[in-house]
Design a protein around this motif. Structure first.
Motif, PDB file in Angstrom:
ATOM      1  N   VAL A  57      30.017  44.390  43.654  1.00 13.49           N
ATOM      2  CA  VAL A  57      29.342  45.655  43.960  1.00 13.49           C
ATOM      3  C   VAL A  57      29.398  46.603  42.764  1.00 13.49           C
ATOM      4  CG1 VAL A  57      29.305  47.647  45.486  1.00 13.49           C
ATOM      5  CG2 VAL A  57      29.853  45.401  46.407  1.00 13.49           C
TER       6      VAL A  57
ATOM      7  N   SER B 230      20.281  52.714  48.717  1.00 14.84           N
ATOM      8  CA  SER B 230      21.243  52.260  49.714  1.00 14.84           C
ATOM      9  C   SER B 230      21.819  50.896  49.316  1.00 14.84           C
ATOM     10  CB  SER B 230      20.529  52.156  51.063  1.00 14.84           C
ATOM     11  OG  SER B 230      21.432  51.718  52.032  1.00 14.84           O
TER      12      SER B 230
ATOM     13  N   GLY C   8      26.350  50.822  45.939  1.00 16.06           N
ATOM     14  CA  GLY C   8      27.783  50.900  45.655  1.00 16.06           C
ATOM     15  C   GLY C   8      28.317  52.308  45.490  1.00 16.06           C
ATOM     16  N   LYS C   9      27.548  53.307  45.897  1.00 16.76           N
ATOM     17  CA  LYS C   9      27.990  54.699  45.728  1.00 16.76           C
ATOM     18  C   LYS C   9      29.268  54.971  46.517  1.00 16.76           C
ATOM     19  CE  LYS C   9      24.168  56.281  47.479  1.00 16.76           C
ATOM     20  NZ  LYS C   9      23.530  55.019  47.853  1.00 16.76           N
ATOM     21  N   SER C  10      29.258  54.577  47.787  1.00  8.56           N
ATOM     22  CA  SER C  10      30.454  54.809  48.609  1.00  8.56           C
ATOM     23  C   SER C  10      31.631  54.014  48.068  1.00  8.56           C
ATOM     24  CB  SER C  10      30.206  54.381  50.053  1.00  8.56           C
ATOM     25  OG  SER C  10      29.155  55.125  50.609  1.00  8.56           O
TER      26      SER C  10
ATOM     27  N   GLU D   5      39.320  51.846  48.809  1.00  5.01           N
ATOM     28  CA  GLU D   5      39.000  50.468  48.440  1.00  5.01           C
ATOM     29  C   GLU D   5      39.838  50.140  47.214  1.00  5.01           C
ATOM     30  OE1 GLU D   5      37.251  48.585  50.204  1.00  5.01           O
ATOM     31  OE2 GLU D   5      35.756  49.814  51.233  1.00  5.01           O
TER      32      GLU D   5
HETATM   33  N1  LIG Z   1      34.330  46.154  53.174  1.00  3.23           N
HETATM   34  C1  LIG Z   1      33.245  45.497  52.699  1.00  3.23           C
HETATM   35  N2  LIG Z   1      33.166  44.151  52.761  1.00  3.23           N
HETATM   36  C2  LIG Z   1      32.103  43.495  52.261  1.00  3.23           C
HETATM   37  N3  LIG Z   1      31.054  44.091  51.706  1.00  3.23           N
HETATM   38  C3  LIG Z   1      31.053  45.429  51.597  1.00  3.23           C
HETATM   39  C4  LIG Z   1      32.147  46.203  52.098  1.00  3.23           C
HETATM   40  N4  LIG Z   1      31.878  47.506  51.860  1.00  3.23           N
HETATM   41  C5  LIG Z   1      30.672  47.539  51.266  1.00  3.23           C
HETATM   42  N5  LIG Z   1      30.182  46.293  51.099  1.00  3.23           N
HETATM   43  C6  LIG Z   1      28.908  45.967  50.452  1.00  3.23           C
HETATM   44  O1  LIG Z   1      28.870  46.549  49.182  1.00  3.23           O
HETATM   45  C7  LIG Z   1      27.586  47.027  48.876  1.00  3.23           C
HETATM   46  C8  LIG Z   1      27.654  48.488  48.494  1.00  3.23           C
HETATM   47  O2  LIG Z   1      28.017  49.240  49.629  1.00  3.23           O
HETATM   48  P1  LIG Z   1      28.179  50.808  49.578  1.00  3.23           P
HETATM   49  O3  LIG Z   1      28.548  51.247  50.943  1.00  3.23           O
HETATM   50  O4  LIG Z   1      29.089  51.199  48.484  1.00  3.23           O
HETATM   51  O5  LIG Z   1      26.709  51.278  49.234  1.00  3.23           O
HETATM   52  P2  LIG Z   1      26.127  52.739  49.206  1.00  3.23           P
HETATM   53  O6  LIG Z   1      25.504  52.917  47.871  1.00  3.23           O
HETATM   54  O7  LIG Z   1      27.142  53.731  49.619  1.00  3.23           O
HETATM   55  O8  LIG Z   1      24.973  52.646  50.284  1.00  3.23           O
HETATM   56  P3  LIG Z   1      24.482  53.749  51.350  1.00  3.23           P
HETATM   57  O9  LIG Z   1      23.562  54.669  50.596  1.00  3.23           O
HETATM   58  O10 LIG Z   1      23.741  52.936  52.356  1.00  3.23           O
HETATM   59  O11 LIG Z   1      25.673  54.433  51.897  1.00  3.23           O
HETATM   60  C9  LIG Z   1      26.722  46.760  50.084  1.00  3.23           C
HETATM   61  O12 LIG Z   1      25.992  45.583  49.854  1.00  3.23           O
HETATM   62  C10 LIG Z   1      27.714  46.542  51.194  1.00  3.23           C
HETATM   63  O13 LIG Z   1      27.214  45.643  52.142  1.00  3.23           O
END
Ligand SMILES: Nc1ncnc2c1ncn2[C@@H]1O[C@H](COP(=O)(O)OP(=O)(O)OP(=O)(O)O)[C@@H](O)[C@H]1O
Ligand SMILES: [Mg+2]
Lengths: 249, 230
Positions: free
Chosen positions: A25, A45, A48-50, A60
């Motif tokens: 990620v 979305s 990987g921002k979160s 994490e």
């Molecule tokens: N605990 C986990 N186990 C497996 N995959 C994960 C886990 N957490 C996140 N992912 C995966 O990592 C990738 C990034 O997730 P993340 O939540 O960081 O995205 P984001 O940019 O915050 O998206 P959003 O705008 O939808 O919140 C996604 O493909 C998600 O499915």
């Protein structure tokens, strides 16, 4: 991208990587967050921002690289992460208030149990902050009696009660009805004005443009572009960012 | 009819002070249930913490394995067998208070069910609660203690109350190791007076009343906890 050492860097992220099994990620994240910075992170979305934000306080566990917070490598195995987390407030999309406690108890439990502050002092501090967000009259209520916008303001206050050095926000307004977004952004705007260091993952482009001093675009496991907001939105260079902005603006 | 009832009542409870079988039996039933409940809660809580810690963090795998063996064995065999094994096999050659043996047996038995109740309660709490606690700087234990388990306890209170009702009634098999609890007390009277309905109905009524009183208090506690956050 290299990170040069800056004395005022509050958080230094060096070659941060995070993989979930086969899914990589975060690939190579490098960024310095300075005192007083208001950094907004945007991106599609799933980019990987979160994950990035949650690596900063190790909700994490990073699988590569280092994170220095106030000069200490908090990714080192022997670090007492609980201690550092006290200085890093976090606000979640889903508020995550403690439903079995009154608002006041939500606010004072961590300062009392973790910083040993006397109840009276913790309550006074909490009350002062409640007044600032306009919720002093709800101190005795339970979270379920509050609207979404009120809950999120309380969640911000809960983090502030620990007197953190940085605040991490993960899409703080995404779970709110549109009419409540403003009240939460106002609280965050006030915080920024007081020079609180903030890292904000958000879809609120207006907020990023107006409040942030740095906007960063994440995609594909990297920060692909970073700039001051005016430049960032007026003259995006990266193709993906252009594409992304054309969809969200 | 009422003359016959009065005569039966006299014979079963007054004559030779037979009411004492019932009262002593009731005392033992309450004693066993009360301490077994306590033991069951402590055991169940510990096992649940170990199991959910393993599920959340993959730590404590060895203790988790022991706990799983305990749960499988206890829930897979009748409580009466467990009671008799503890009395005749484990403590077979020792002189030991039978009430204590019963408390151990029923407590260990109940602990297995309580553990699964607590565990499901802990796992049902949204992970966001846990993360909110950790993000404030609480360590794993503090987060469990201040944030997760109080909510879990509230959620599982009805199931827990149910388990204790089952336990109260299950203690009626303690007579098999010659403890005079309530059921045994009634049975002794029956064997003396050759009158079955009176002592057995009386014992049944006493169980019923105890369960009803207990249910009442559990419901009251539930209401109070519910009022405190909704
Ligand atoms: N605990 C986990 N186990 C497996 N995959 C994960 C886990 N957490 C996140 N992912 C995966 O990592 C990738 C990034 O997730 P993340 O939540 O960081 O995205 P984001 O940019 O915050 O998206 P959003 O705008 O939808 O919140 C996604 O493909 C998600 O499915
Ligand atoms: Mg996200």
């Amino acid at each position: 991208m290299t990170t040069d050492y800056r004395t005022d860097a509050l958080i230094q992220v060096k070659h941060l990587g995070k993989r979930f099994g086969d899914l990589e990620v975060l690939k190579d994240i490098n960024v310095d967050i300075r005192k007083g910075d208001v950094v907004c992170v945007i991106g599609p979305s799933g980019s990987g921002k979160s994950t990035f934000l949650r690596c900063l306080n190790r909700l994490e566990e990073p699988t590569g690289g280092n994170i220095l917070f106030e000069g200490v490598d908090i990714t080192a195995p022997k670090t007492d992460i609980d201690k550092h987390r006290q200085k890093m407030g976090m606000v979640f999309q889903q508020f995550n208030l403690f439903p079995h406690m009154t608002i006041m108890k939500n606010l004072i439990i961590a300062p009392m149990k973790l910083q040993g502050r006397p109840q009276k002092e913790a309550e006074e501090e909490a009350m002062r902050l409640l007044e600032r967000v306009g919720l002093a009259d709800r101190a005795g209520a339970y979270p379920s009696q509050l609207s979404g916008g009120q809950k999120q303001r309380i969640a911000i206050v809960r983090a502030l009660c620990m007197k953190p050095d940085v605040m991490l926000f993960d899409e703080p307004t995404s779970a709110l009805d549109p009419e409540m977004v403003g009240e939460v952004l106002n609280v965050m705007r006030d915080l920024a004005r007081e020079r609180m260091t903030m890292v904000v993952v958000t879809h609120e482009m207006g907020f990023a443009r107006e409040v942030a001093n740095r906007v960063m675009f994440m995609d594909d496991g990297y920060f692909l572009e970073e700039n001051a907001p005016e430049e960032f939105f007026a003259h995006p260079r990266n193709e993906r960012l252009k594409n992304f902005l054309s969809k969200v603006l | 009819m009422s003359d016959k009832f009065r005569a039966d009542f006299y014979q079963n409870f007054i004559e030779d002070d037979r009411w004492k079988y019932m009262v002593n039996g009731l005392g033992n039933t309450i004693k066993i249930t009360f301490f077994a409940v306590l033991l069951g809660i402590v055991l169940g809580f510990l096992v649940a913490l170990i199991r959910s810690t393993y599920e959340k963090t993959r730590k404590l795998w060895f203790l988790d394995m022991l706990c799983r063996v305990y749960l499988t064995v206890i829930r897979g065999t009748p409580v009466l067998i467990q009671l008799m094994i503890i009395y005749f096999v484990v403590f077979g050659s020792m002189r030991i208070d039978k009430v204590l043996v019963s408390v151990l047996a029923f407590g260990i038995n109940s602990g297995a069910y309580v553990a699964e109740i607590f565990r499901s309660g802990i796992m049902s709490i949204d992970n966001g609660q846990f993360e909110a606690g950790r993000s404030l700087g609480f360590n794993y234990r503090q987060t469990m203690f201040y944030i997760v388990t109080p909510q879990a306890f509230k959620n599982v209170l009805p199931a827990l109350g149910n388990e204790f009702i089952v336990l109260l009634k299950e203690t009626s098999v303690a007579g098999y190791i010659a403890i005079q609890e309530l059921t045994k007390g009634a049975d002794i009277i029956r064997s003396r007076t050759y009158n079955a309905y009176m002592p057995l109905l009386a014992a049944g009524a006493i169980y019923l009343v105890m369960v009803m009183i207990f249910t009442h208090f559990v419901q009251k506690l539930e209401r109070r906890l519910r009022n405190s956050d909704h």
